[in-house]
Scaffold this motif. Structure first.
Motif, PDB file in Angstrom:
ATOM      1  N   ILE A  21       0.829  -1.209   0.000  1.00 14.51           N
ATOM      2  CA  ILE A  21       0.000   0.000   0.000  1.00 14.51           C
ATOM      3  C   ILE A  21       0.860   1.254   0.000  1.00 14.51           C
ATOM      4  CG2 ILE A  21      -1.560   1.361   1.460  1.00 14.51           C
ATOM      5  CD1 ILE A  21      -2.910  -1.248   2.241  1.00 14.51           C
ATOM      6  N   ASN A  22       0.454   2.213  -0.819  1.00 15.83           N
ATOM      7  CA  ASN A  22       1.111   3.523  -0.838  1.00 15.83           C
ATOM      8  C   ASN A  22       0.057   4.578  -1.150  1.00 15.83           C
ATOM      9  OD1 ASN A  22       2.929   5.613  -0.866  1.00 15.83           O
ATOM     10  ND2 ASN A  22       3.744   5.149  -2.899  1.00 15.83           N
ATOM     11  N   SER A  23      -0.579   5.081  -0.109  1.00 20.82           N
ATOM     12  CA  SER A  23      -1.644   6.069  -0.256  1.00 20.82           C
ATOM     13  C   SER A  23      -1.483   7.134   0.819  1.00 20.82           C
ATOM     14  CB  SER A  23      -3.019   5.404  -0.110  1.00 20.82           C
ATOM     15  OG  SER A  23      -4.033   6.377   0.071  1.00 20.82           O
ATOM     16  N   PRO A  24      -1.708   8.408   0.487  1.00 18.51           N
ATOM     17  CA  PRO A  24      -1.612   9.465   1.506  1.00 18.51           C
ATOM     18  C   PRO A  24      -2.697   9.377   2.565  1.00 18.51           C
ATOM     19  CG  PRO A  24      -2.463  10.347  -0.556  1.00 18.51           C
ATOM     20  CD  PRO A  24      -2.010   8.950  -0.845  1.00 18.51           C
ATOM     21  N   TYR A  25      -3.692   8.529   2.353  1.00 19.27           N
ATOM     22  CA  TYR A  25      -4.794   8.408   3.306  1.00 19.27           C
ATOM     23  C   TYR A  25      -4.699   7.134   4.147  1.00 19.27           C
ATOM     24  CZ  TYR A  25      -6.614  12.040   0.263  1.00 19.27           C
ATOM     25  OH  TYR A  25      -6.758  13.194  -0.470  1.00 19.27           O
ATOM     26  N   ILE A  26      -3.586   6.418   4.036  1.00 22.54           N
ATOM     27  CA  ILE A  26      -3.397   5.169   4.763  1.00 22.54           C
ATOM     28  C   ILE A  26      -2.035   5.200   5.451  1.00 22.54           C
ATOM     29  CG2 ILE A  26      -3.174   2.661   4.542  1.00 22.54           C
ATOM     30  CD1 ILE A  26      -5.046   2.831   2.121  1.00 22.54           C
ATOM     31  N   VAL A  27      -1.992   4.738   6.694  1.00 20.03           N
ATOM     32  CA  VAL A  27      -0.741   4.709   7.451  1.00 20.03           C
ATOM     33  C   VAL A  27       0.301   3.882   6.698  1.00 20.03           C
ATOM     34  CG1 VAL A  27       0.347   3.870   9.556  1.00 20.03           C
ATOM     35  CG2 VAL A  27      -1.831   5.073   9.689  1.00 20.03           C
ATOM     36  N   LYS A  28       1.496   4.431   6.587  1.00 21.08           N
ATOM     37  CA  LYS A  28       2.563   3.782   5.817  1.00 21.08           C
ATOM     38  C   LYS A  28       3.397   2.878   6.719  1.00 21.08           C
ATOM     39  CE  LYS A  28       6.439   4.764   2.692  1.00 21.08           C
ATOM     40  NZ  LYS A  28       5.898   3.869   1.647  1.00 21.08           N
TER      41      LYS A  28
ATOM     42  N   PHE B 113     -19.291  17.555  15.501  1.00 23.66           N
ATOM     43  CA  PHE B 113     -18.617  17.869  14.252  1.00 23.66           C
ATOM     44  C   PHE B 113     -19.472  18.809  13.409  1.00 23.66           C
ATOM     45  CE2 PHE B 113     -16.677  13.923  15.569  1.00 23.66           C
ATOM     46  CZ  PHE B 113     -15.341  14.103  15.254  1.00 23.66           C
ATOM     47  N   LYS B 114     -18.844  19.851  12.885  1.00 22.55           N
ATOM     48  CA  LYS B 114     -19.519  20.700  11.921  1.00 22.55           C
ATOM     49  C   LYS B 114     -19.749  19.903  10.637  1.00 22.55           C
ATOM     50  CE  LYS B 114     -17.376  24.932  13.696  1.00 22.55           C
ATOM     51  NZ  LYS B 114     -16.488  26.080  13.384  1.00 22.55           N
ATOM     52  N   ALA B 115     -20.748  20.320   9.874  1.00 14.90           N
ATOM     53  CA  ALA B 115     -21.122  19.574   8.669  1.00 14.90           C
ATOM     54  C   ALA B 115     -19.952  19.449   7.701  1.00 14.90           C
ATOM     55  CB  ALA B 115     -22.311  20.252   7.992  1.00 14.90           C
ATOM     56  N   LYS B 116     -19.203  20.526   7.514  1.00 19.43           N
ATOM     57  CA  LYS B 116     -18.088  20.495   6.572  1.00 19.43           C
ATOM     58  C   LYS B 116     -16.930  19.646   7.093  1.00 19.43           C
ATOM     59  CE  LYS B 116     -19.544  22.832   3.053  1.00 19.43           C
ATOM     60  NZ  LYS B 116     -19.627  22.209   1.707  1.00 19.43           N
ATOM     61  N   ASP B 117     -16.747  19.619   8.420  1.00 20.33           N
ATOM     62  CA  ASP B 117     -15.704  18.766   8.993  1.00 20.33           C
ATOM     63  C   ASP B 117     -16.054  17.292   8.788  1.00 20.33           C
ATOM     64  OD1 ASP B 117     -14.322  21.007   9.834  1.00 20.33           O
ATOM     65  OD2 ASP B 117     -15.239  21.003  11.826  1.00 20.33           O
ATOM     66  N   THR B 118     -17.327  16.956   8.996  1.00 23.17           N
ATOM     67  CA  THR B 118     -17.776  15.587   8.744  1.00 23.17           C
ATOM     68  C   THR B 118     -17.546  15.212   7.287  1.00 23.17           C
ATOM     69  OG1 THR B 118     -19.450  15.653  10.488  1.00 23.17           O
ATOM     70  CG2 THR B 118     -19.789  14.056   8.712  1.00 23.17           C
ATOM     71  N   GLN B 119     -17.885  16.121   6.387  1.00 20.05           N
ATOM     72  CA  GLN B 119     -17.706  15.850   4.960  1.00 20.05           C
ATOM     73  C   GLN B 119     -16.231  15.605   4.627  1.00 20.05           C
ATOM     74  OE1 GLN B 119     -18.066  19.092   2.172  1.00 20.05           O
ATOM     75  NE2 GLN B 119     -19.322  17.862   0.768  1.00 20.05           N
ATOM     76  N   PHE B 120     -15.345  16.411   5.194  1.00 20.34           N
ATOM     77  CA  PHE B 120     -13.912  16.265   4.925  1.00 20.34           C
ATOM     78  C   PHE B 120     -13.384  14.938   5.470  1.00 20.34           C
ATOM     79  CE2 PHE B 120      -9.415  17.555   6.181  1.00 20.34           C
ATOM     80  CZ  PHE B 120      -8.901  17.324   4.910  1.00 20.34           C
ATOM     81  N   ILE B 121     -13.836  14.559   6.665  1.00 19.78           N
ATOM     82  CA  ILE B 121     -13.407  13.294   7.260  1.00 19.78           C
ATOM     83  C   ILE B 121     -13.881  12.114   6.412  1.00 19.78           C
ATOM     84  CG2 ILE B 121     -13.773  11.752   9.238  1.00 19.78           C
ATOM     85  CD1 ILE B 121     -13.788  14.314  10.991  1.00 19.78           C
ATOM     86  N   ILE B 122     -15.154  12.125   6.026  1.00 21.68           N
ATOM     87  CA  ILE B 122     -15.699  11.035   5.215  1.00 21.68           C
ATOM     88  C   ILE B 122     -15.016  10.987   3.854  1.00 21.68           C
ATOM     89  CG2 ILE B 122     -17.781  10.162   4.083  1.00 21.68           C
ATOM     90  CD1 ILE B 122     -17.657   9.713   7.113  1.00 21.68           C
ATOM     91  N   TYR B 123     -14.725  12.148   3.296  1.00 22.57           N
ATOM     92  CA  TYR B 123     -14.019  12.208   2.009  1.00 22.57           C
ATOM     93  C   TYR B 123     -12.682  11.461   2.088  1.00 22.57           C
ATOM     94  CZ  TYR B 123     -11.164  14.213  -1.752  1.00 22.57           C
ATOM     95  OH  TYR B 123     -10.322  14.382  -2.829  1.00 22.57           O
ATOM     96  N   GLN B 124     -11.919  11.704   3.147  1.00 16.29           N
ATOM     97  CA  GLN B 124     -10.604  11.072   3.269  1.00 16.29           C
ATOM     98  C   GLN B 124     -10.706   9.562   3.467  1.00 16.29           C
ATOM     99  OE1 GLN B 124      -7.648  13.726   5.658  1.00 16.29           O
ATOM    100  NE2 GLN B 124      -9.692  14.289   6.341  1.00 16.29           N
ATOM    101  N   ILE B 125     -11.682   9.134   4.287  1.00 16.45           N
ATOM    102  CA  ILE B 125     -11.855   7.693   4.495  1.00 16.45           C
ATOM    103  C   ILE B 125     -12.261   7.019   3.188  1.00 16.45           C
ATOM    104  CG2 ILE B 125     -13.058   5.920   5.822  1.00 16.45           C
ATOM    105  CD1 ILE B 125     -13.552   8.061   7.990  1.00 16.45           C
ATOM    106  N   LEU B 126     -13.146   7.669   2.439  1.00 19.13           N
ATOM    107  CA  LEU B 126     -13.556   7.119   1.147  1.00 19.13           C
ATOM    108  C   LEU B 126     -12.390   7.077   0.159  1.00 19.13           C
ATOM    109  CD1 LEU B 126     -17.106   8.683   0.673  1.00 19.13           C
ATOM    110  CD2 LEU B 126     -16.565   6.240   0.752  1.00 19.13           C
ATOM    111  N   LYS B 127     -11.506   8.073   0.212  1.00 17.63           N
ATOM    112  CA  LYS B 127     -10.331   8.051  -0.666  1.00 17.63           C
ATOM    113  C   LYS B 127      -9.448   6.846  -0.339  1.00 17.63           C
ATOM    114  CE  LYS B 127      -9.106  10.648  -3.383  1.00 17.63           C
ATOM    115  NZ  LYS B 127      -9.339  10.681  -4.859  1.00 17.63           N
ATOM    116  N   ALA B 128      -9.307   6.549   0.952  1.00 20.69           N
ATOM    117  CA  ALA B 128      -8.529   5.372   1.346  1.00 20.69           C
ATOM    118  C   ALA B 128      -9.187   4.099   0.819  1.00 20.69           C
ATOM    119  CB  ALA B 128      -8.398   5.318   2.866  1.00 20.69           C
TER     120      ALA B 128
END
Length: 384
Positions: free
Chosen positions: A173-180, A212-227
């Motif tokens: 694995i080599n992704s900025p959204y996953i622990v290396k 969590f503010k709505a935009k913070d939730t969106q940003f967190i979910i975005y990153q998990i989905l990218k992973a």
């Protein structure tokens, strides 16, 4: 038969000394260590360490305390087997009166040193988390000028037979959204997985004390989905996405990485799997139903379910009602309309719609990570 210093309780508090273990039975408490005499929260005989001889015998902790003894932050039973690198704490962990030690079995440590040299290169430091299968501790490289802190996951090979899957997965694995994974060290007793130490803590801690503010939730979910999008392209399922495996890079940031691949696996073109992963309430219903009916399950969307539950928890500060009847549910959708405000905004409507889609009982009806990004929740409302 007894040995000289077969083990040590290495103090994790600067105010207290280490305790050498040189007998088959060592009692710890106000009545046996002079530096504990004035500590009224510590029992006269708080706990006892008992070793079976010969040298490779088992080691047990017997708890006699009033205020509790904890192994890896879990309250002890009356008798518990302990292992090298375990955290032993008198009184409630993280409290102002807690006194903690790292248990070192001298024989095991020496075998690790001789076969890998990890103790020559690194200081094994403070406890982060763990259970009977593994321990996570801070690691500091001895010759590092900056004394940069890393994280080591110490897996007990005899207690966790599927650990090689985690190594093989992490190495690919080599992704900025996953622990290396920085380094792997394998000894007869342990597997040491060395990764960067992310100091922002796990999502579970923030869920406990903040909304969590709505935009913070969106940003967190975005990153998990990218992973997960990255993993899906490599035909890998994580199967343990939960608030403990989402780690923030720093305390003042919402940037994060997905960690803990102990239940991950590759899936073939059939997308079927059969292993039951005892994680928590975020586990997809098809996995539990598979354990009941002994049939393989469609595995490609199990992580999407988990992200949907996380998204609901951050949006509503509670668990989905469906979890009361989970996993034996027949309804195709899960999110009741009463969870929406009386006058929901367009953003809130799209948020609930995406949660609904991610939490379909039928995994074939759930979107992929890439399809989630095409939902209006992301396309019409973009975060900074």
């Amino acid at each position: 038969m007894e040995e000289d210093f077969w083990g040590i309780l290495k103090s994790q508090n600067d105010a207290y000394p280490d305790i050498l273990l040189n007998k088959s039975v060592t009692r710890i408490g106000r009545g046996y260590q002079s530096f504990l005499e004035t500590k009224t929260v510590i029992s006269f005989n708080h706990f006892t360490i008992k070793k079976d001889f010969p040298s490779n015998g088992h080691v047990y902790l017997l708890d006699f305390s009033t205020n509790g003894t904890f192994i890896n932050h879990t309250k002890c039973n009356e008798s518990n087997e302990i292992y090298c690198y375990d955290e032993i704490t008198m009184c409630q962990p993280l409290s102002s009166v807690a006194i903690s030690y790292m248990f070192i079995d001298k024989r095991v440590e020496l075998e690790d040193m001789n076969s890998s040299g990890i103790q020559y290169d690194y200081f094994i430091g403070r406890y982060i988390n763990g259970n009977e299968q593994y321990i996570r501790r801070v690691l500091v490289k001895k010759d590092s000028f900056k004394k940069e802190e890393l994280l080591v996951k110490i897996i007990r090979k005899k207690r966790f037979p599927i650990n090689m899957k985690e190594i093989n997965t992490l190495q690919s694995i080599n992704s900025p959204y996953i622990v290396k994974l920085l380094k792997t060290i394998i000894t007869d007793n342990h597997i040491f997985l060395i990764t960067p130490f992310l100091k922002g803590g796990a999502l579970c801690h923030r869920l406990f004390y903040q909304s969590f503010k709505a935009k913070d939730t969106q940003f967190i979910i975005y990153q998990i989905l990218k992973a997960v999008q990255y993993l899906q392209k490599k035909h890998i399922i994580h199967r343990r996405i939960n608030p403990q495996t989402i780690i923030f890079e720093s305390e003042d940031s919402f940037s994060l990485k997905l960690a803990d691949f102990s239940f991950s696996r590759r899936i073939d073109e059939t997308r079927l799997a059969s292993t039951y992963c005892d994680s928590d309430y975020l586990i997809a219903p098809e996995i539990i139903q598979s354990a009941v009916n002994k049939k393989p399950y469609y595995a490609a969307r199990v992580d999407i379910w988990s992200i949907g539950v996380l998204m609901y928890m951050m949006a509503h500060n509670k668990y989905p009602k469906v979890l009361k009847d989970y996993p034996f549910i027949n309804t195709p959708k899960l999110m009741p309309q009463e969870d929406l405000p009386s006058n929901p905004s367009e953003f809130e409507k799209y948020q609930e719609d995406l949660i609904n889609k991610m939490m379909f009982i039928d995994p074939l009806q759930r979107p992929s990570a890439e399809q989630c990004f095409n939902h209006p929740y992301f396309t019409k409302f973009q975060f900074n």
